[in-house]
Design an enzyme around this catalytic site. Structure first.
Site, PDB file in Angstrom:
ATOM      1  N   GLU A 121       0.802  -1.228   0.084  1.00 33.03           N
ATOM      2  CA  GLU A 121       0.132  -0.026  -0.099  1.00 33.03           C
ATOM      3  C   GLU A 121       0.835   1.191  -0.116  1.00 33.03           C
ATOM      4  O   GLU A 121       2.095   1.387   0.626  1.00 33.03           O
ATOM      5  CB  GLU A 121      -0.974   0.106   1.056  1.00 33.03           C
ATOM      6  CG  GLU A 121      -1.896  -0.950   1.016  1.00 33.03           C
ATOM      7  CD  GLU A 121      -2.856  -1.180   2.277  1.00 33.03           C
ATOM      8  OE1 GLU A 121      -4.225  -1.298   2.011  1.00 33.03           O
ATOM      9  OE2 GLU A 121      -2.715  -0.847   3.337  1.00 33.03           O
ATOM     10  N   CYS A 134       3.849   8.759   0.856  1.00 33.22           N
ATOM     11  CA  CYS A 134       4.180   7.895   1.969  1.00 33.22           C
ATOM     12  C   CYS A 134       4.420   6.518   1.027  1.00 33.22           C
ATOM     13  O   CYS A 134       3.494   5.855   0.652  1.00 33.22           O
ATOM     14  CB  CYS A 134       3.235   7.445   2.841  1.00 33.22           C
ATOM     15  SG  CYS A 134       3.800   6.467   4.314  1.00 33.22           S
ATOM     16  N   CYS A 141       7.160  -6.932   6.726  1.00 25.30           N
ATOM     17  CA  CYS A 141       7.966  -6.500   7.581  1.00 25.30           C
ATOM     18  C   CYS A 141       8.456  -7.384   8.617  1.00 25.30           C
ATOM     19  O   CYS A 141       7.829  -8.359   9.181  1.00 25.30           O
ATOM     20  CB  CYS A 141       7.505  -5.037   8.566  1.00 25.30           C
ATOM     21  SG  CYS A 141       8.657  -4.188   9.369  1.00 25.30           S
ATOM     22  N   CYS A 145       6.904  -4.383  15.220  1.00 22.19           N
ATOM     23  CA  CYS A 145       6.662  -3.072  16.376  1.00 22.19           C
ATOM     24  C   CYS A 145       5.081  -3.847  16.786  1.00 22.19           C
ATOM     25  O   CYS A 145       4.340  -3.713  15.748  1.00 22.19           O
ATOM     26  CB  CYS A 145       6.739  -2.037  15.620  1.00 22.19           C
ATOM     27  SG  CYS A 145       8.555  -1.467  15.262  1.00 22.19           S
ATOM     28  N   CYS A 148       2.206  -1.300  15.335  1.00 17.72           N
ATOM     29  CA  CYS A 148       2.060  -1.225  13.965  1.00 17.72           C
ATOM     30  C   CYS A 148       1.455  -2.538  13.380  1.00 17.72           C
ATOM     31  O   CYS A 148       1.533  -3.591  13.562  1.00 17.72           O
ATOM     32  CB  CYS A 148       3.219  -0.995  13.392  1.00 17.72           C
ATOM     33  SG  CYS A 148       3.547  -0.773  11.647  1.00 17.72           S
ATOM     34  N   GLY A 205       7.431  -1.857   5.633  1.00 18.41           N
ATOM     35  CA  GLY A 205       8.948  -2.304   5.721  1.00 18.41           C
ATOM     36  C   GLY A 205       9.716  -1.298   6.449  1.00 18.41           C
ATOM     37  O   GLY A 205       9.417  -0.169   6.509  1.00 18.41           O
ATOM     38  N   GLU A 206      10.928  -1.843   6.657  1.00 24.40           N
ATOM     39  CA  GLU A 206      12.010  -1.128   7.201  1.00 24.40           C
ATOM     40  C   GLU A 206      13.132  -0.805   6.016  1.00 24.40           C
ATOM     41  O   GLU A 206      13.771  -1.737   5.556  1.00 24.40           O
ATOM     42  CB  GLU A 206      12.689  -1.865   8.146  1.00 24.40           C
ATOM     43  CG  GLU A 206      14.195  -1.264   8.453  1.00 24.40           C
ATOM     44  CD  GLU A 206      14.339  -0.046   9.419  1.00 24.40           C
ATOM     45  OE1 GLU A 206      14.927   0.758   8.346  1.00 24.40           O
ATOM     46  OE2 GLU A 206      13.469   0.297  10.271  1.00 24.40           O
ATOM     47  N   SER A 259      11.902   6.301  14.309  1.00 20.59           N
ATOM     48  CA  SER A 259      10.588   5.712  14.963  1.00 20.59           C
ATOM     49  C   SER A 259      11.029   5.358  16.435  1.00 20.59           C
ATOM     50  O   SER A 259      11.171   4.080  16.840  1.00 20.59           O
ATOM     51  CB  SER A 259      10.239   4.451  14.105  1.00 20.59           C
ATOM     52  OG  SER A 259       8.837   4.176  14.463  1.00 20.59           O
ATOM     53  N   ASN A 336      -3.387   5.124  15.890  1.00 21.33           N
ATOM     54  CA  ASN A 336      -4.479   4.830  14.774  1.00 21.33           C
ATOM     55  C   ASN A 336      -4.796   3.466  15.064  1.00 21.33           C
ATOM     56  O   ASN A 336      -4.002   2.552  14.958  1.00 21.33           O
ATOM     57  CB  ASN A 336      -3.814   5.135  13.521  1.00 21.33           C
ATOM     58  CG  ASN A 336      -3.427   6.589  13.340  1.00 21.33           C
ATOM     59  OD1 ASN A 336      -4.481   7.611  13.232  1.00 21.33           O
ATOM     60  ND2 ASN A 336      -2.492   6.901  12.962  1.00 21.33           N
ATOM     61  N   CYS A 379      -0.920   6.538   9.907  1.00 21.08           N
ATOM     62  CA  CYS A 379       0.451   5.803  10.244  1.00 21.08           C
ATOM     63  C   CYS A 379       0.330   4.599  11.202  1.00 21.08           C
ATOM     64  O   CYS A 379      -0.643   4.639  12.084  1.00 21.08           O
ATOM     65  CB  CYS A 379       0.968   6.901  11.354  1.00 21.08           C
ATOM     66  SG  CYS A 379       1.780   8.392  10.394  1.00 21.08           S
TER      67      CYS A 379
END
Length: 403
Positions: A121, A134, A141, A145, A148, A205-206, A259, A336, A379
């Site tokens: 996305e 973005c 990922c 986290c 997330c 992703g990182e 982050s 969120n 986010c």
């Protein structure tokens, strides 16, 4: 006996068609690599530089999607390019538009070893005076986290440099940000200037675990004769891959975002598990020596506000202490919600008290107003649609957005 009834012919096995060799994508390649690709199909050396310039202009300034549209390229060369290369952008599976004008695209890419096509996305956020895209760097990922949604999707593969650049090209096309393309009627976009003026590597992703492809894609994005985005308008966000932070400054030269989300190692170990490998002391030391760091090129520290977890005024004071001496700004992000999470967003009054304390210490600390929540584009909410549906999240999503 006629040929059609000859038993020797009739009994011959029917062979499957020979597979066509996969055409190489030219998107995202460096000028040198585009030049080498042209040499391989017989373009004379004395023409290579000119032909690279033509291709670069058509791809990144004019935004064409077919070699046949490259009017000043000879017909024979257009045919050779079509036979050997592609400039395909991602397939758009779905486009969603929020009530606040945020747009989210679900893109599909070829498997490239993943076994089946993959999806990511990408989100466009229009604001007064700028439009921010973005961009994702990986399918899934590895960082898990806990706040997330993307972290609940396993890593499938890295995106190529062309797939990263393709997100920018497709967004610009869909918004009418190329010459000869109109902006869609009713679209919420900046009133003047570039419609995609900023790029943030903050999607799925990182980025620093896909360093080489991200580096090359951002080099194309910032090329002055191409997409021509200022490096000060490109921000890479990392969860804290400490060994790659210095290289990011040296080799990419873009703005850095961290982050962060916690001011104690024990809590950050839970929220951002990479902290177990690279704890706060090491992370902040890398930030202090980030190449090019200055008051004009500050590091952004992202801090998601989680009710009763990291939002006390003591946390705010410790945040100020930790960042002392680092040219920085702090983005406070109201949490969120997403299906299955155990976290809640901090109360708004508490977020404002937290922000006041940080601002009093001299840090610009805007509260990032949630955007695109109604389409799950805010986010921490990104996840491929196939994964979301696989988990049966659709009803839970509606409930989470409504809460």
């Amino acid at each position: 006996m006629s040929a059609t009834t000859d038993p020797n012919i009739m009994n011959q096995p029917v062979l499957p068609p020979m597979p066509q060799p996969e055409r190489r994508s030219l998107l995202g390649l460096s000028r040198d690599n585009v030049g080498q690709a042209l040499r391989e199909i017989g373009v004379p050396e004395k023409q290579v530089r000119m032909r690279v310039g033509q291709l670069w202009h058509w791809l990144y300034v004019r935004g064409v999607q077919q070699f046949s549209d490259m009017a000043n390229v000879s017909r024979d060369l257009r045919t050779a390019l079509e036979q050997n290369f592609e400039i395909a952008r991602p397939e758009i599976v779905e486009e969603q538009i929020s009530v606040d004008g945020t747009r989210k695209w679900l893109f599909r890419f070829p498997p490239r070893g993943a076994g089946r096509p993959v999806e990511i996305e990408t989100v466009y956020i229009p604001e007064e005076g700028r439009g921010t895209l973005c961009v994702s760097s990986q399918v899934g990922c590895t960082l898990t986290c806990t706040f997330c949604h993307t972290g609940t999707q396993r890593l499938v593969r890295n995106l190529t440099e062309g797939e990263i650049v393709g997100q920018i090209l497709t967004a610009r096309e869909k918004l009418g940000d190329f010459p000869d393309i109109d902006t869609p009627a009713g679209a919420i976009v900046p009133s003047e200037g570039r419609l995609v003026s900023n790029v943030v590597m903050m999607g799925m992703g990182e980025p620093l675990y896909n360093f080489d492809n991200v580096k090359q894609a951002l080099a194309v994005a910032s090329d002055g004769d191409g997409l021509s985005l200022s490096k000060r308008r490109i921000t890479l966000s990392t969860s804290g891959v400490v060994p790659m932070i210095g290289r990011t400054g040296d080799e990419m030269g873009v703005m850095l975002a961290i982050s962060l989300h916690a001011v104690r190692d024990d809590l950050r170990d839970v929220l951002v598990p990479i902290n177990k490998k690279y704890p706060l002391e090491e992370l902040l030391a890398a930030c202090r020596t980030y190449p090019g760091l200055s008051n004009a090129r500050r590091i952004t520290f992202e801090y998601v506000m989680l009710k009763g977890v990291n939002d006390s005024l003591a946390d705010a004071r410790e945040l100020v202490r930790l960042l002392k001496g680092i040219p920085a700004k702090i983005n406070l992000i109201p949490f969120n919600p997403w299906p299955g999470t155990e976290y809640e967003c901090s109360d708004w009054d508490q977020i404002e008290r937290f922000a006041d304390l940080v601002n009093e210490a001299g840090y610009a600390s805007p509260i990032r107003t949630p955007r695109g929540r109604d389409i799950f584009a805010a986010c921490g909410q990104l996840k491929s649609e196939s994964e979301r549906m696989k988990k049966g999240d659709r009803l839970a999503l509606a409930a989470a957005v409504a809460s």
